[in-house]
Motif scaffolding. Structure first.
Motif, PDB file in Angstrom:
ATOM      1  N   SER A   1      -6.485 -25.326 -35.873  1.00  0.00           N
ATOM      2  CA  SER A   1      -5.115 -25.260 -36.384  1.00  0.00           C
ATOM      3  C   SER A   1      -4.227 -26.118 -35.491  1.00  0.00           C
ATOM      4  O   SER A   1      -4.697 -26.832 -34.609  1.00  0.00           O
ATOM      5  CB  SER A   1      -4.623 -23.815 -36.355  1.00  0.00           C
ATOM      6  OG  SER A   1      -4.335 -23.462 -35.030  1.00  0.00           O
ATOM      7  N   THR A   2      -2.946 -26.044 -35.712  1.00  0.00           N
ATOM      8  CA  THR A   2      -2.018 -26.840 -34.909  1.00  0.00           C
ATOM      9  C   THR A   2      -1.965 -26.354 -33.462  1.00  0.00           C
ATOM     10  O   THR A   2      -1.380 -27.018 -32.629  1.00  0.00           O
ATOM     11  CB  THR A   2      -0.601 -26.739 -35.480  1.00  0.00           C
ATOM     12  OG1 THR A   2      -0.246 -25.360 -35.531  1.00  0.00           O
ATOM     13  CG2 THR A   2      -0.541 -27.334 -36.861  1.00  0.00           C
TER      14      THR A   2
ATOM     15  N   GLY B   1      -0.978 -24.277 -30.115  1.00  0.00           N
ATOM     16  CA  GLY B   1       0.244 -23.675 -29.597  1.00  0.00           C
ATOM     17  C   GLY B   1       1.310 -24.699 -29.287  1.00  0.00           C
ATOM     18  O   GLY B   1       1.030 -25.870 -29.073  1.00  0.00           O
ATOM     19  N   LEU B   2       2.541 -24.251 -29.280  1.00  0.00           N
ATOM     20  CA  LEU B   2       3.672 -25.049 -28.816  1.00  0.00           C
ATOM     21  C   LEU B   2       4.350 -24.283 -27.693  1.00  0.00           C
ATOM     22  O   LEU B   2       4.137 -23.084 -27.517  1.00  0.00           O
ATOM     23  CB  LEU B   2       4.659 -25.295 -29.958  1.00  0.00           C
ATOM     24  CG  LEU B   2       4.159 -26.117 -31.146  1.00  0.00           C
ATOM     25  CD1 LEU B   2       5.217 -26.164 -32.226  1.00  0.00           C
ATOM     26  CD2 LEU B   2       3.774 -27.522 -30.719  1.00  0.00           C
TER      27      LEU B   2
ATOM     28  N   ARG C   1      10.922 -22.541 -40.829  1.00  0.00           N
ATOM     29  CA  ARG C   1      10.298 -23.865 -40.725  1.00  0.00           C
ATOM     30  C   ARG C   1       8.826 -23.819 -40.334  1.00  0.00           C
ATOM     31  O   ARG C   1       8.133 -24.826 -40.477  1.00  0.00           O
ATOM     32  CB  ARG C   1      11.058 -24.711 -39.695  1.00  0.00           C
ATOM     33  CG  ARG C   1      12.453 -25.126 -40.166  1.00  0.00           C
ATOM     34  CD  ARG C   1      13.281 -25.669 -39.022  1.00  0.00           C
ATOM     35  NE  ARG C   1      12.732 -26.888 -38.451  1.00  0.00           N
ATOM     36  CZ  ARG C   1      13.028 -27.333 -37.235  1.00  0.00           C
ATOM     37  NH1 ARG C   1      13.858 -26.674 -36.458  1.00  0.00           N
ATOM     38  NH2 ARG C   1      12.492 -28.440 -36.784  1.00  0.00           N
TER      39      ARG C   1
ATOM     40  N   THR D   1       2.253 -21.161 -34.178  1.00  0.00           N
ATOM     41  CA  THR D   1       2.938 -21.180 -35.468  1.00  0.00           C
ATOM     42  C   THR D   1       1.914 -20.979 -36.576  1.00  0.00           C
ATOM     43  O   THR D   1       0.758 -21.357 -36.450  1.00  0.00           O
ATOM     44  CB  THR D   1       3.661 -22.528 -35.687  1.00  0.00           C
ATOM     45  OG1 THR D   1       2.685 -23.573 -35.712  1.00  0.00           O
ATOM     46  CG2 THR D   1       4.666 -22.795 -34.582  1.00  0.00           C
TER      47      THR D   1
ATOM     48  N   LYS E   1       2.090 -22.459 -39.473  1.00  0.00           N
ATOM     49  CA  LYS E   1       1.892 -23.802 -40.052  1.00  0.00           C
ATOM     50  C   LYS E   1       2.686 -24.791 -39.207  1.00  0.00           C
ATOM     51  O   LYS E   1       3.547 -24.375 -38.422  1.00  0.00           O
ATOM     52  CB  LYS E   1       2.381 -23.810 -41.506  1.00  0.00           C
ATOM     53  CG  LYS E   1       3.828 -23.346 -41.637  1.00  0.00           C
ATOM     54  CD  LYS E   1       4.297 -23.332 -43.069  1.00  0.00           C
ATOM     55  CE  LYS E   1       5.763 -22.942 -43.103  1.00  0.00           C
ATOM     56  NZ  LYS E   1       6.458 -23.166 -44.310  1.00  0.00           N
ATOM     57  N   PRO E   2       2.392 -26.100 -39.366  1.00  0.00           N
ATOM     58  CA  PRO E   2       3.172 -27.067 -38.578  1.00  0.00           C
ATOM     59  C   PRO E   2       4.669 -26.903 -38.842  1.00  0.00           C
ATOM     60  O   PRO E   2       5.067 -26.564 -39.956  1.00  0.00           O
ATOM     61  CB  PRO E   2       2.679 -28.420 -39.096  1.00  0.00           C
ATOM     62  CG  PRO E   2       1.337 -28.153 -39.692  1.00  0.00           C
ATOM     63  CD  PRO E   2       1.394 -26.748 -40.230  1.00  0.00           C
ATOM     64  N   VAL E   3       5.478 -27.165 -37.811  1.00  0.00           N
ATOM     65  CA  VAL E   3       6.932 -27.035 -37.948  1.00  0.00           C
ATOM     66  C   VAL E   3       7.425 -28.085 -38.948  1.00  0.00           C
ATOM     67  O   VAL E   3       7.164 -29.281 -38.788  1.00  0.00           O
ATOM     68  CB  VAL E   3       7.623 -27.253 -36.586  1.00  0.00           C
ATOM     69  CG1 VAL E   3       9.122 -27.077 -36.722  1.00  0.00           C
ATOM     70  CG2 VAL E   3       7.052 -26.299 -35.545  1.00  0.00           C
TER      71      VAL E   3
ATOM     72  N   GLN F   1       9.727 -30.724 -40.788  1.00  0.00           N
ATOM     73  CA  GLN F   1      10.723 -31.660 -40.264  1.00  0.00           C
ATOM     74  C   GLN F   1      11.838 -31.820 -41.284  1.00  0.00           C
ATOM     75  O   GLN F   1      11.599 -31.728 -42.483  1.00  0.00           O
ATOM     76  CB  GLN F   1      10.058 -33.009 -39.981  1.00  0.00           C
ATOM     77  CG  GLN F   1       8.847 -32.900 -39.063  1.00  0.00           C
ATOM     78  CD  GLN F   1       9.163 -32.235 -37.738  1.00  0.00           C
ATOM     79  OE1 GLN F   1      10.186 -32.521 -37.126  1.00  0.00           O
ATOM     80  NE2 GLN F   1       8.316 -31.329 -37.291  1.00  0.00           N
TER      81      GLN F   1
END
Lengths: 140, 161
Positions: B85-86, B88-89, B123, B154, B156-158, B160
């Motif tokens: 997955s994407t 962590g941020l 988002r 998240t 899903k991806p944030v 934009q």
């Protein structure tokens, strides 16, 4: 040069452009120095095709570090006692970031004069990418 | 991050870290200048503590021998399907300086889990936050730096704008 309590008042601001037209090379430099090699920051192929973003983007800690450069330029070296941020928007190659510190309080704790600051970094569109706080020792 | 990491603080690492922030302040590279300044020696920039990951033998965001790397090589990801997955941020980072780090310091970083919480976001879907507290003690056993990080996964991806 350290700040002096007698020269400061709440609402005073210090602002600097901390990066102009952020390059992908800068992201590589920060990866190498910090040890954060997350491909989201240097690997466009992975970031577009696997992670689902438009392309590589800056480490939050790079933006915090750039914000810290503004702070140390303002309060002097070795003067910070606290610095914290929330990352509110991603930073992309090509972005130009401006960091601002605003005096919120002046106080004395255990005989040491301190300044409390609100800290914010915005991009060229005016969106906030980092918001936070800092405290620094000042002269009195 | 491992629970305990030994971190030697070196002048060349401080210089490279400052360069990566385009910070030309001589306090990070010029020993003669620094010796005459208020700090008395080169010190590390305020966010340098996060570079402790360089010294973590198990750090998951650095390619290591014998392990598949999730970044691109021949294919967009080096992992077998399903693709990751994407991941962590970074949501928050906080520093408390008891004294500033300088070359020659031999630090021991210990980490412990903090709070966890969830939040719904327009988002990026469901956000799962995880806090970690890092304490750095120096060669004399003194607490010199407290660092607190909050990561977010998240759904899903944030999106934009």
């Amino acid at each position: 040069m350290a700040l002096n309590m007698s020269d400061l008042k709440p609402g005073d601001e210090h602002s600097e452009v901390v990066i102009d037209n952020l390059s992908r090379t800068q992201l590589v430099m920060y990866s190498g120095a910090s040890g954060d090699y997350n491909p989201l920051h240097t690997d466009d192929v992975y970031t577009k095709e696997v992670a689902g973003y438009p392309g590589v983007f800056a480490h939050g800690m790079l933006t915090m570090g750039l914000t810290g450069k503004m702070l140390t330029n303002y309060v002097g070296d070795g003067r910070l006692t606290k610095f914290g941020v929330r990352f509110t928007n991603q930073v992309w190659p090509g972005d130009t970031l401006t960091s601002t510190a605003t005096v919120t309080d002046l106080r004395v704790e255990d005989g040491q004069a301190l300044v409390d600051l609100e800290v914010k970094t915005t991009n060229q569109e005016g969106s906030t990418v980092v918001s936070g706080y800092a405290t620094a020792k000042i002269d009195s | 991050m491992a629970d305990e990491v030994k971190m030697p603080v070196e002048g060349s690492h401080i210089m490279m870290f400052a360069r990566s922030l385009l910070d030309d302040n001589p306090i990070y590279s010029d020993a003669d200048y620094a010796a005459k300044s208020e700090t008395g020696s080169i010190i590390a920039p305020p966010t340098f503590g996060r570079a402790v990951s360089q010294f973590d033998p198990d750090y998951h965001l650095r390619p290591r021998n014998g392990e598949k790397w999730f970044g691109s090589g021949k294919n967009p990801t080096g992992l077998d399907e399903p693709a990751p997955s994407t991941g962590g941020l970074h949501a928050e980072q906080h520093y408390e300086y008891h004294r500033h780090l300088k070359p020659g310091d031999q630090l021991t970083m210990t980490s412990k889990p903090g709070n966890t919480w969830e939040k719904q976001s327009k988002r990026a879907g469901l956000l799962k936050f995880t806090e970690t507290i890092f304490e750095f003690h120096d060669q004399n056993g003194e607490l010199v730096l407290t660092m607190r990080g909050v990561g977010v996964k998240t759904e899903k991806p944030v999106e934009q704008d």
